[in-house]
Design a protein around this motif. Sequence first.
Motif, mmCIF file in Angstrom:
data_model
loop_
_atom_site.group_PDB
_atom_site.id
_atom_site.type_symbol
_atom_site.label_atom_id
_atom_site.label_comp_id
_atom_site.label_asym_id
_atom_site.label_seq_id
_atom_site.Cartn_x
_atom_site.Cartn_y
_atom_site.Cartn_z
ATOM 1 N N SER A 25 0.853 -1.113 -0.120
ATOM 2 C CA SER A 25 -0.282 0.284 0.065
ATOM 3 C C SER A 25 0.687 1.475 0.184
ATOM 4 O O SER A 25 0.692 2.552 -0.681
ATOM 5 C CB SER A 25 -0.658 0.275 1.708
ATOM 6 O OG SER A 25 -1.815 0.756 1.351
ATOM 7 N N SER A 26 2.368 0.920 0.637
ATOM 8 C CA SER A 26 2.875 2.099 1.268
ATOM 9 C C SER A 26 3.700 3.094 -0.478
ATOM 10 O O SER A 26 3.934 4.143 -0.819
ATOM 11 C CB SER A 26 4.022 2.416 2.228
ATOM 12 O OG SER A 26 4.772 1.085 1.642
ATOM 13 N N ASN A 32 1.523 4.085 -8.508
ATOM 14 C CA ASN A 32 0.705 4.583 -9.624
ATOM 15 C C ASN A 32 0.497 5.924 -10.261
ATOM 16 O O ASN A 32 0.302 5.961 -11.016
ATOM 17 C CB ASN A 32 -0.794 4.147 -8.670
ATOM 18 C CG ASN A 32 -1.337 2.633 -8.750
ATOM 19 O OD1 ASN A 32 -0.581 2.030 -9.485
ATOM 20 N ND2 ASN A 32 -2.314 2.347 -7.856
ATOM 21 N N LYS A 33 1.115 6.947 -8.942
ATOM 22 C CA LYS A 33 1.798 8.446 -9.486
ATOM 23 C C LYS A 33 2.442 8.623 -10.742
ATOM 24 O O LYS A 33 2.469 8.990 -11.758
ATOM 25 C CB LYS A 33 1.973 9.003 -8.577
ATOM 26 C CG LYS A 33 2.158 10.365 -9.372
ATOM 27 C CD LYS A 33 0.588 11.354 -9.128
ATOM 28 C CE LYS A 33 1.539 12.310 -9.963
ATOM 29 N NZ LYS A 33 0.183 13.437 -10.431
ATOM 30 N N PHE A 34 3.628 7.567 -10.426
ATOM 31 C CA PHE A 34 4.280 7.418 -11.223
ATOM 32 C C PHE A 34 3.993 6.563 -13.184
ATOM 33 O O PHE A 34 4.088 7.879 -14.094
ATOM 34 C CB PHE A 34 5.668 6.327 -11.116
ATOM 35 C CG PHE A 34 6.754 6.225 -12.076
ATOM 36 C CD1 PHE A 34 8.091 6.892 -12.483
ATOM 37 C CD2 PHE A 34 7.445 5.140 -12.395
ATOM 38 C CE1 PHE A 34 8.498 6.901 -13.471
ATOM 39 C CE2 PHE A 34 8.099 4.700 -12.926
ATOM 40 C CZ PHE A 34 8.957 5.268 -13.540
ATOM 41 N N ALA A 35 2.966 5.634 -13.184
ATOM 42 C CA ALA A 35 2.200 5.246 -13.673
ATOM 43 C C ALA A 35 1.230 5.747 -14.964
ATOM 44 O O ALA A 35 2.145 5.681 -16.301
ATOM 45 C CB ALA A 35 2.088 3.722 -13.944
ATOM 46 N N THR A 52 -4.140 -8.194 -15.212
ATOM 47 C CA THR A 52 -2.869 -8.984 -14.630
ATOM 48 C C THR A 52 -3.337 -9.598 -13.175
ATOM 49 O O THR A 52 -2.386 -10.546 -13.705
ATOM 50 C CB THR A 52 -1.565 -7.907 -13.914
ATOM 51 O OG1 THR A 52 -1.734 -7.243 -15.482
ATOM 52 C CG2 THR A 52 -0.385 -8.758 -13.273
ATOM 53 N N SER A 53 -3.541 -9.349 -12.815
ATOM 54 C CA SER A 53 -4.664 -10.147 -11.264
ATOM 55 C C SER A 53 -5.091 -11.248 -11.307
ATOM 56 O O SER A 53 -4.778 -11.929 -11.259
ATOM 57 C CB SER A 53 -5.143 -8.727 -10.121
ATOM 58 O OG SER A 53 -4.004 -7.856 -9.835
ATOM 59 N N ALA A 54 -6.317 -10.831 -12.184
ATOM 60 C CA ALA A 54 -6.911 -11.769 -12.987
ATOM 61 C C ALA A 54 -6.268 -13.429 -13.522
ATOM 62 O O ALA A 54 -6.628 -14.467 -13.239
ATOM 63 C CB ALA A 54 -8.745 -11.672 -13.412
ATOM 64 N N SER A 55 -6.313 -13.178 -14.187
ATOM 65 C CA SER A 55 -5.064 -14.273 -15.193
ATOM 66 C C SER A 55 -4.201 -14.541 -14.177
ATOM 67 O O SER A 55 -3.959 -15.755 -14.459
ATOM 68 C CB SER A 55 -4.506 -13.133 -16.595
ATOM 69 O OG SER A 55 -3.848 -12.810 -16.122
ATOM 70 N N VAL A 240 2.217 -4.963 -11.194
ATOM 71 C CA VAL A 240 2.482 -6.023 -10.307
ATOM 72 C C VAL A 240 2.303 -5.745 -8.917
ATOM 73 O O VAL A 240 1.319 -6.910 -8.178
ATOM 74 C CB VAL A 240 3.895 -6.526 -10.567
ATOM 75 C CG1 VAL A 240 4.405 -7.415 -9.148
ATOM 76 C CG2 VAL A 240 4.087 -7.245 -11.672
ATOM 77 N N PHE A 241 2.293 -4.754 -8.896
ATOM 78 C CA PHE A 241 1.475 -4.172 -6.889
ATOM 79 C C PHE A 241 0.218 -4.385 -6.984
ATOM 80 O O PHE A 241 -0.171 -4.466 -5.874
ATOM 81 C CB PHE A 241 2.462 -2.903 -6.844
ATOM 82 C CG PHE A 241 3.689 -2.673 -6.468
ATOM 83 C CD1 PHE A 241 3.804 -2.888 -4.951
ATOM 84 C CD2 PHE A 241 4.834 -3.418 -6.937
ATOM 85 C CE1 PHE A 241 5.424 -2.624 -4.737
ATOM 86 C CE2 PHE A 241 6.642 -3.024 -6.125
ATOM 87 C CZ PHE A 241 6.333 -2.859 -5.046
ATOM 88 N N GLY A 242 -0.428 -3.866 -8.371
ATOM 89 C CA GLY A 242 -1.299 -3.886 -7.771
ATOM 90 C C GLY A 242 -2.532 -6.209 -7.368
ATOM 91 O O GLY A 242 -3.168 -6.001 -6.928
ATOM 92 N N PHE A 243 -1.231 -6.740 -7.977
ATOM 93 C CA PHE A 243 -1.509 -8.539 -7.936
ATOM 94 C C PHE A 243 -1.392 -8.471 -6.663
ATOM 95 O O PHE A 243 -2.372 -9.247 -5.924
ATOM 96 C CB PHE A 243 -1.379 -8.944 -8.871
ATOM 97 C CG PHE A 243 -0.990 -10.442 -8.515
ATOM 98 C CD1 PHE A 243 -2.190 -11.042 -8.720
ATOM 99 C CD2 PHE A 243 0.095 -11.216 -8.260
ATOM 100 C CE1 PHE A 243 -2.478 -12.379 -8.714
ATOM 101 C CE2 PHE A 243 -0.360 -12.571 -7.905
ATOM 102 C CZ PHE A 243 -1.400 -12.902 -7.974
#
Length: 347
Positions: A25-26, A32-35, A52-55, A240-243
């Motif tokens: 989270s940190s 996400n701001k970078f993305a 990405t997460s679902a697959s 990746v971090f979202g997953f």
Amino acid sequence: MSSIRVDPTKQLATSSLVVGYALCSSLLAVINKFAITKFNYPGLLTALQYLTSASGVWVLGKSGFLYHDSFSYETAKKFLPAALVFYLAIFTNTNLLRHANVDTFIVFRSLTPLLVAIADTLFRKQPIPSKLTFVSLFVILGGAVGYVATDSAFTLTAYSWALAYLVTITSEMVYIKHIVSNIGLNTWGLVFYNNLLSLMMAPLFWILTGEYSEVFASWGSKVGNWFEFDAFFAVALSCVFGFLISFFGFAARKAISATAFTVTGVVNKFLTVVINVFIWDKHASPVGLFCLIFTLAGGVLYQQSVTVAGSASMQRETVSEQTGGENDGDEESQLIKKTDGDGVERD
């Protein structure tokens, strides 16, 4: 005098989940701001994260590395409202980061413990927090008000998205806690359903927001940074971090209360602030940062108030057990019982 026995294995598992969620989270806010800075299509960015997460869960499940509940239309219908709230929270979050800096996002994210505590009491019939707890929550509110009052980068667009995010994330914190406690899915099943259903909803929001026309126009004219390495790296890192946060987020929700989960997310923003200040100039002024730290200090005070209340409640519960009585009205004892009956994994 009997002592309170704590399962060390379960305690370690819960601590690991909370630490994993805090780290993800940190870092995720800055990533996400970078993305979104490198790839300015929030709807498409979040859809790639859902994909990405679902697959990822599906492939790892087929490979035998994990188990997730299989898809069924009946379960999907029950889970759809929670997925919609989740999608709206991520949607408003991404657009907030698109129009404001990470510090503004953190301040509004920090307000959620106060609203979640109220919502827990009103809608989930949880015990009313103690006076010390409410004082700590209003310290958070005071810091947030100070930040907004001194924000030189204030824009109506940014703060409109901030208010929308505050409403949706508060609803998500309370409602999804109810869902994960009652729907009967294991942690990876929750990740799979949440991201798959959110991915299905993404095209509708592309049309409603008009983002699809921007994407097609950019792709057709070969304008933009679609194939630049920094854009690809930023999007891949956010996926990746979202997953990872999908897993740690759901698992931590099942292990702790909604308010404690929210405050964990607030306190770990200390690390986000440090990272955000050192890596670039997209951050608040010194006065704004002071108000932000004041806000986060309220999160620490809240944790201390809960710890004190928990120690007192355990002592009362021990006395109650010795005398044959029951004391189910205490906030911390309710939390302990709910956590004990709702383990980290449920296969």
